[in-house]
Design an enzyme around this catalytic site. Structure first.
Site, short mmCIF file in Angstrom:
data_model
loop_
_atom_site.label_atom_id
_atom_site.label_comp_id
_atom_site.label_asym_id
_atom_site.label_seq_id
_atom_site.Cartn_x
_atom_site.Cartn_y
_atom_site.Cartn_z
N ASP A 165 0.80 -1.38 0.06
CA ASP A 165 -0.11 0.03 0.06
C ASP A 165 0.93 1.15 0.15
O ASP A 165 1.93 1.35 0.33
CB ASP A 165 -0.94 0.17 1.07
CG ASP A 165 -0.29 -0.79 2.41
OD1 ASP A 165 0.95 -0.56 2.58
OD2 ASP A 165 -1.15 -1.24 3.30
N GLU B 52 -6.04 3.28 3.43
CA GLU B 52 -6.61 3.73 4.62
C GLU B 52 -8.06 4.32 4.41
O GLU B 52 -8.74 4.64 5.19
CB GLU B 52 -5.66 4.76 5.23
CG GLU B 52 -4.43 4.21 5.65
CD GLU B 52 -4.28 3.55 7.05
OE1 GLU B 52 -5.48 3.43 7.59
OE2 GLU B 52 -3.21 2.93 7.31
#
Ligand code: ZN
Ligand code: ZN
Length: 394
Positions: A79, A139
């Site tokens: 990520d 997120e």
């Protein structure tokens, strides 16, 4: 197999520090994407193909196996996004973006991906293709699901995928995981209550949503304590309340924002059913209008049993890490969407620090980067080099 790095590991630490300086929110990782592409372009390009998707990047390193012989694609995912947190580490390389910080270790995840990519490119071709996925917006609002549906990934869909997350609670050199559910199903919870405002001294003419909201929050606590199987566990947290304008005005609107975490789809369904019942009860009791919005939902991270066993065995056999079989955690991770579609595994990588993830002082040990690079590189070589049927046929 032992693994010796072809590049001074300080290179990857420096990359981590440069990435740490420029944390950006989901789908706005423009500088991050530019820095990653800059580095990727500096590598030998002969066997590399690069695609971008929004602020994400896909890098494929071609294998030597023929397609006819069943060349596969093995993938590693990182990520790339930061968090809306004001950094308080005191690092010389602290965030240059006020109000944003790499407080979840995604800067380390990216440095490890760049390291493993470098190590893969610097070696003789493996049998299979190796795909590096730089995924935005973990997120929120969630990059994995739309990335999986993107045109760019359709003909590069991996046959195997893995990912890691740094773990403050484990020493460097340790990995922890488990077969089955590792991370929770996670969804948002937004509840809006609409009543009738009025003068604080004339409550009989109004319909007070602060009182209704207070009762609702208290009643929501009974769902986990009284409805969910205690051996399964769940979380219903209200993290934010907004309502009212002034001390002497009765509030006509209250908004509650929170999150739901469970370890099974059935528990999520149960928790939601109970939330709806409790909210309908408050609506009737306080003669107000209520609406519920679950927002983004991340399914659980469910590790393939055989792949988890293989990872742990390979890692232990080759002395690549201390391995721990851990319990499931209520953390949410959109890597679950990859694992829903592709066999694979996720694990914690020890980064040994006293602060938790999402903490403004998070200071993971940078030694975890070199450990991550050698572990990920070795496992990619194992999965892409010797695991395929094509390799065995050679
Ligand atoms: Zn996080
Ligand atoms: Zn994270």
């Amino acid at each position: 197999m032992t693994w010796t790095s072809t590049v001074d590991p300080q290179t990857y630490i420096n990359l981590r520090r440069r990435l740490h300086e420029i944390p950006e929110p989901g789908f706005k990782e423009f500088k991050t994407q530019a820095l990653l592409l800059d580095y990727i372009h500096s590598l030998p390009q002969e066997r590399i193909e690069i695609r971008t998707w929004r602020t994400g990047i896909l890098v494929k390193v071609r294998g030597a196996g023929s397609e006819a012989a069943g060349r596969r694609i093995v993938a590693y995912r990182t990520d790339i996004d930061g968090l809306p947190i004001e950094e308080q580490t005191g690092y010389a390389f602290a965030s240059q973006h006020p109000g944003y910080m790499h407080a979840c270790g995604h800067d380390l995840h990216m440095a490890i991906a760049l390291g493993a990519l470098t190590e893969t490119v610097n070696r003789e071709p493996y049998q299979d293709d190796v795909l590096f996925i730089f995924q935005p917006a973990e997120e929120g609002p969630g990059g994995a699901k739309p990335m999986l549906a993107s045109e760019q990934l359709q003909d590069w869909m991996p046959d195997f995928i893995f990912a890691l997350h740094i773990a403050p609670g484990y020493p460097v050199g340790t990995i922890a995981t488990r077969p089955g559910t590792l991370f929770a199903h996670a969804s948002m919870l937004n509840i809006e209550l609409i009543g009738r405002g009025g003068h604080a001294a004339v409550p009989q003419a109004a319909n007070d949503m602060i009182v209704a909201g207070a009762h609702l929050i208290t009643q929501l606590q009974t769902i986990v304590s009284r409805n969910v199987d205690p051996t399964e566990g769940a979380v219903v947290t209200i993290g934010k309340i907004t309502g009212g304008t002034k001390a002497n005005i009765i509030a006509d609107r209250v908004v509650l924002e929170g999150t739901i975490r469970t370890l099974s789809a059935a528990s999520t369904a149960l928790v939601r059913k109970r939330i709806e019942a409790v909210v309908r009860g408050v609506e009737a009791a306080y003669e107000c209008k209520a609406s519920i919005d679950y927002g983004a939902h991340y399914i659980h991270v469910h590790n393939d049993e055989a792949e988890t066993a293989e990872l742990l065995q390979f890692t232990a056999e080759h002395g690549l890490a201390e391995t721990v079989r851990c319990e499931a955690s209520m953390v949410g991770e959109d890597f679950g969407f990859f694992l829903e579609r592709i066999p694979g595994v996720m694990f914690w990588l020890g980064a040994d620090c006293s602060q938790e993830l999402h903490h403004a002082e998070l200071q993971p040990k940078e030694e975890a980067i070199a450990h991550g690079v050698s572990l990920v590189s070795a496992y990619l070589a194992h999965k892409a080099g010797v695991a395929g049927a094509a390799y065995e046929a050679r």
